[in-house]
Design an enzyme around this catalytic site. Structure first.
Site, mmCIF file in Angstrom:
data_model
loop_
_atom_site.group_PDB
_atom_site.id
_atom_site.type_symbol
_atom_site.label_atom_id
_atom_site.label_comp_id
_atom_site.label_asym_id
_atom_site.label_seq_id
_atom_site.Cartn_x
_atom_site.Cartn_y
_atom_site.Cartn_z
ATOM 1 N N HIS A 1 11.620 -1.783 9.712
ATOM 2 C CA HIS A 1 11.529 -2.875 10.685
ATOM 3 C C HIS A 1 10.174 -2.907 11.388
ATOM 4 O O HIS A 1 9.827 -3.905 12.035
ATOM 5 C CB HIS A 1 12.655 -2.746 11.718
ATOM 6 C CG HIS A 1 13.175 -4.058 12.210
ATOM 7 N ND1 HIS A 1 12.365 -5.143 12.438
ATOM 8 C CD2 HIS A 1 14.441 -4.464 12.518
ATOM 9 C CE1 HIS A 1 13.088 -6.152 12.883
ATOM 10 N NE2 HIS A 1 14.357 -5.775 12.928
ATOM 11 N N ASP B 1 10.619 -7.995 9.476
ATOM 12 C CA ASP B 1 11.701 -8.441 10.347
ATOM 13 C C ASP B 1 12.910 -8.855 9.516
ATOM 14 O O ASP B 1 12.834 -8.996 8.289
ATOM 15 C CB ASP B 1 11.234 -9.605 11.219
ATOM 16 C CG ASP B 1 10.183 -9.174 12.226
ATOM 17 O OD1 ASP B 1 10.242 -8.009 12.679
ATOM 18 O OD2 ASP B 1 9.302 -9.987 12.557
#
Length: 469
Positions: free
Chosen positions: A441, A445
């Site tokens: 992450h 995203d």
């Protein structure tokens, strides 16, 4: 003068190695090029050759795990005795020149760089020499295809298959122990011991009846063997109460996975891909290609090809994070996870975005076979920019694969199962599989990761594009 035998460094990332087997025994007189030991690392098991001549005297035990550069044995001349230098001292302060890179070590592999051969010495790998000896082939009549003309085991096997191998000069009869010994590599023998299989009862499927790891695994599982069957061990695999040391491959997996979860912000998306058209295409190919010798690509091969092309559209998942930022990589090298008896290895399909589906299928099949037979080389295992791993054959639908350190994503592939698509009030049976994308992450995203999965799923739904592209 006594010559040190030091634990070699097989690749830049090697931190330790385990002496799996002393091939040469204490007191043996060895010459340059003779195999001294089988060395296990976090990536491969390799045969280590002598770099000199003399009486071999190991100073550490089989099973020892040591850092590169550690003193492990001596080569002595005449009645010479080992110098008073302990193995502990050598481990504590290995000499800098001992940290040799893989390019200076002669390994049994097609991709291993060839070091300079001493004058008059035949340039051939240890495996090639063994096979030639077993089959009575004159190596000097062969032309090597390895680096610098080095003769590889594949050269010997191809010559035997083509009937062009010249017979070697008659040799003295082998000792009775060697005459009755089953033709198998030290790695296969170690695998057989681990599974409790008697090699003398196993019929090999390799050239000349050579026993492979697959033959041992089949015998351990109770599968039918040609002519004779190996007795199945009462219990196969780790037993309650035993302690499995975190060394070699198992230790490397433990360290890498722990580091991955500690250093990354990992998240996993699940996505259902409809693969009915893919299954129909594979069924058609099986009929059309029957008898042609062409191998029909597996479902995983389709996924690898789809992922390779999806990475071109979603480069954040083909990247690595360094101190100065996220580096988007130009090459698409896809690692394909393969389960092996000792753990898991991830050989690499290089430039997967530029390979056709059939080519990818041949690559993955060859790499998986080499992995299970213990023939992978360091170049086979390095450089993956993204990984595909499948548990579909084990009946798993969804799982959370762990991203390999240095990558930003890994794609898990589940089993094909029945699904339902509704058209109005009418249900239609479909075939679906679940894709599990774990990603870092810090670089990717949730929405871009979902778009990547949508792209892969769309390609799998149109498999003719993957076959023709």
């Amino acid at each position: 003068m006594a010559q040190e035998v030091l634990l070699p460094k097989l690749g830049l990332t090697m931190e330790e190695g385990t002496i799996i087997e002393w091939v040469a025994k204490a007191g043996d007189v060895v010459k340059s090029g003779d195999v001294l030991l089988i060395l296990g690392t976090d990536k491969v098991d390799a045969e280590v050759e002598a770099e000199g001549e003399g009486r071999f005297e190991p100073i550490v035990d089989k099973g020892a795990t040591l850092p590169p550069g550690a003193l492990i044995a001596w080569l002595l001349q005449g009645d010479e005795q080992p110098p008073e230098r302990s193995a502990e001292a050598a481990v504590a302060a290995p000499a800098a020149p001992a940290l040799r890179d893989v390019g200076e070590l002669q390994l049994t592999s097609p991709a291993t760089p060839l070091s300079e051969e001493p004058a008059g010495r035949l340039a051939a790998s240890p495996n090639a020499k063994r096979i030639a000896k077993e089959r009575g082939v004159d190596l000097r009549a062969l032309r090597g295809t390895g680096p610098g003309g080095r003769i590889l085991s594949e050269d010997v096997e191809e010559a035997l298959a083509a009937g062009t191998a010249a017979p070697a000069a008659p040799a003295a009869p082998a000792p009775v122990e060697e005459q009755t010994r089953a033709p198998a590599s030290p790695l296969v023998r170690r695998h057989a011991v681990a599974l409790g299989v008697d090699l003398s009862q196993v019929r090999g499927s390799g050239l000349g009846g050579r026993i492979r790891r697959a033959d041992v695994a089949a015998a351990a599982a109770g599968a039918e063997q040609p002519a004779v069957a190996a007795p199945v061990a009462a219990a196969v695999g780790p037993q309650p109460g035993t302690v499995i040391p975190l060394t070699g491959m198992r230790g490397a997996i433990a360290r890498n996975m722990h580091a991955s979860l500690q250093e990354m912000a990992q998240l996993t998306h699940g996505y259902e891909a409809e693969v009915g058209a893919l299954l129909a295409l594979r069924a058609d190919l099986k009929r059309e290609w029957a008898g042609t010798g062409l191998r029909v690509p597996s479902i995983n091969d389709f996924v690898v090809r789809a992922a390779a092309h999806a990475l071109l559209e979603h480069p954040m998942l083909n990247a690595t994070i360094r101190d100065d930022g996220i580096h988007l990589l130009e090459e698409v090298h896809i690692g394909v996870a393969v389960a092996v008896p000792d753990g898991l290895v991830v050989p690499v399909v290089r430039d997967a975005d530029r390979r056709g589906l059939v080519d990818i299928g041949e690559q993955t099949f060859a790499l998986a076979t080499a992995a299970r037979e213990g023939r992978l080389t360091l170049p086979d295992l390095e450089g993956a920019t993204f990984v595909v791993t499948s548990l579909g054959s084990y009946g798993v639908d969804f799982f959370t694969p762990v991203v390999n350190p240095g990558n930003t994503g890994i794609l898990g592939v589940g089993r094909v199962r029945d699904g339902v698509r509704w058209e109005g009030d009418v249900p239609h049976r479909t075939s679906v599989l679940t894709l599990s994308l774990s990603f870092d992450h810090r670089a990717v995203d949730g929405a871009p990761a979902a778009e990547f999965l949508r792209t892969v799923s769309g390609l799998l739904a149109r498999p003719h594009l993957l076959l023709a592209g």
